[in-house]
Design a protein around this motif. Structure first.
Motif, PDB file in Angstrom:
ATOM      1  N   UNK A 150      -9.620  43.049  33.311  1.00 15.73           N
ATOM      2  CA  UNK A 150      -8.239  43.013  32.832  1.00 15.73           C
ATOM      3  C   UNK A 150      -7.294  42.295  33.802  1.00 15.73           C
ATOM      4  N   UNK A 151      -7.525  42.401  35.102  1.00 16.85           N
ATOM      5  CA  UNK A 151      -6.631  41.773  36.075  1.00 16.85           C
ATOM      6  C   UNK A 151      -7.170  40.449  36.617  1.00 16.85           C
ATOM      7  N   UNK A 152      -8.198  39.908  35.987  1.00 17.17           N
ATOM      8  CA  UNK A 152      -8.838  38.691  36.497  1.00 17.17           C
ATOM      9  C   UNK A 152      -7.850  37.532  36.618  1.00 17.17           C
ATOM     10  N   UNK A 153      -7.093  37.274  35.569  1.00 17.98           N
ATOM     11  CA  UNK A 153      -6.145  36.160  35.590  1.00 17.98           C
ATOM     12  C   UNK A 153      -5.019  36.417  36.586  1.00 17.98           C
ATOM     13  N   UNK A 154      -4.568  37.657  36.666  1.00 13.73           N
ATOM     14  CA  UNK A 154      -3.514  38.026  37.619  1.00 13.73           C
ATOM     15  C   UNK A 154      -3.906  37.619  39.043  1.00 13.73           C
ATOM     16  N   UNK A 155      -5.122  37.973  39.455  1.00 16.68           N
ATOM     17  CA  UNK A 155      -5.560  37.680  40.825  1.00 16.68           C
ATOM     18  C   UNK A 155      -5.744  36.177  41.048  1.00 16.68           C
TER      19      UNK A 155
END
Length: 430
Positions: A150-155
């Motif tokens: 879920x946070x892949x793009x955020x990082x």
């Protein structure tokens, strides 16, 4: 004389390979000792650049819905992301599955475009088509079987914003989501973990060298346009563009907290032809960039062009099998001479090769052990036994793949045939 020179080159190649592996392992160990104590908090970013996410899908009806759903539910502002789903020359229900997912009420109003493509160029062709219509400051790429956390793009974006002038592209890590299916997938899982946790982290930490892995990465749209896009038909478009970035003295940064879960081949046939395509594509890129060893190109390009490990494997196996075959033939023709010896005896070369072989086994197992210990739940006794078993089975298959790739690339050049033919990797419903 020639045989002795070849043996010396082989031994030097093995030692250089071992030295580079030790340096990489040391870098990875230092990286994880430093970063394992850092808490990965998901805090608001200083800004949220527009991202165009592209999913090339060729006959991916089994997995495309899961991947598209995960992308639509990423922890990133909806008005700052557009999704381009490409059904690329599909003969199955990939297009139907895309429309079925997007038709769900919860996805009404989302910035999603489905393209039924009938062009050429493979995955690179899809990415070039997407480049023409992308509105994002960055283009992000996910393979049809790669489900992002879920946070892949955020990082990925967080890392890119640290130094946008220097970090042209940012890549994350990929995990095997079907690792427990059989012996093959367990071995692939170990290979992926070592690649992601040791090689990628080690060379980034030591040399600031990054390698775009083909999925779970973002790259500046303006930069891709400035270099003319991706090379159509490239078997490994990720490796090809990685070299172009380094040639421009820019960096491909590692966002180690960004993760995606990809499906790996579950049969030897699918594995062999997937790895053959990768090996051929990488050799093509290496051959194309070999000239940069002797010009004023970026030193990172020169370092990446050295493939000492492959040379060590192939040359040592040539010597081993040539000697074994000759020894067997001597049972019939006693006058035959063992080709690779130092002087009249083969004892010295046998001792040296045995010593190097033992070093390679220990380093192989040590790499896997350290990689597994840095991955939650992976450091088990069974993984150690699997590492030993895979060295004598799974890892040796790569030698066959490498030799096949070299022969194929050579014949492609001599016969002027199209060597960029893909064999579709079979997907499984998990």
């Amino acid at each position: 004389m020639i045989s002795e020179i070849m043996m010396v080159v082989t031994l030097v190649s093995i030692w250089l390979s071992l030295l580079m592996s030790i340096i990489t392992l040391s870098g990875a160990t230092s990286f994880w000792l430093k970063h394992s104590q850092i808490r990965a908090d998901v805090l608001p970013l200083k800004r949220y650049p527009m991202i165009t996410l592209v999913v090339p899908a060729h006959n991916e009806e089994i997995v495309i819905a899961q991947t598209a759903k995960a992308i639509l539910e990423l922890n990133y502002p909806q008005d700052k992301a557009e999704l381009l789903l490409y059904a690329d020359n599909c003969s199955d229900d990939t297009l139907k599955e895309m429309h079925k997912l997007i038709a769900q009420p919860r996805y009404f109003g989302r910035n999603v475009k489905i393209i039924n493509r009938h062009g050429t160029g493979g995955k690179a062709g899809v990415l070039n088509d997407a480049l023409k219509i992308a509105h994002g400051e960055y283009i992000g790429v996910y393979d049809a079987d790669a489900i992002p956390e879920r946070n892949a793009l955020y990082f990925l974006v967080q890392k890119a914003l640290e130094n946008p002038e220097c970090y042209v592209a940012v890549f994350g890590r990929n995990k095997t989501r079907n690792a427990q299916q059989n012996f093959l997938t367990r071995c692939i899982n170990q290979e992926i973990v070592v690649t992601q946790r040791i090689q990628h982290c080690g060379i980034w930490h030591m040399f600031k060298i990054g390698r775009i892995p083909g999925t779970n990465f973002i790259i500046q749209t303006s930069f891709v346009k400035s270099i003319g896009g991706w090379r159509n038909g490239a078997l490994t478009e990720d490796t090809d563009i990685s070299f172009k970035i380094m040639q421009q003295n820019r960096l491909i940064a590692l966002a180690y907290n960004s993760e995606a879960f990809q499906q790996e081949p579950e049969t030897v046939y699918d594995y062999y032809f997937q790895r053959l395509r990768w090996a051929k594509g990488n050799y093509q890129v290496m051959i194309h960039n070999f000239r940069h060893l002797f010009d004023r190109s970026n030193w990172r390009v020169k370092l990446e062009t050295f493939f000492w490990f492959n040379a060590a494997i192939v040359l040592s196996d040539v010597i081993f099998f040539a000697n074994v075959v000759t020894l067997l033939l001597r049972l019939v023709v006693p006058s035959l001479t063992v080709p690779f010896t130092f002087g009249e005896s083969n004892i010295l070369i046998a001792q040296l090769l045995l010593f190097n072989w033992l070093l390679m086994i220990n380093l192989y197992v040590l790499q896997i052990s350290i990689a597994m210990s840095s991955q939650f739940g992976q450091a088990t006794t069974s993984q150690l036994w699997l590492a030993l078993a895979s060295y004598f089975t799974y890892s040796q298959l790569f030698i066959v793949v490498s030799v096949h790739a070299v022969i194929s690339v050579t014949l492609d050049a001599i016969l002027h045939r199209n060597g960029n033919v893909w064999v579709k990797t079979k997907r499984f419903d998990d």
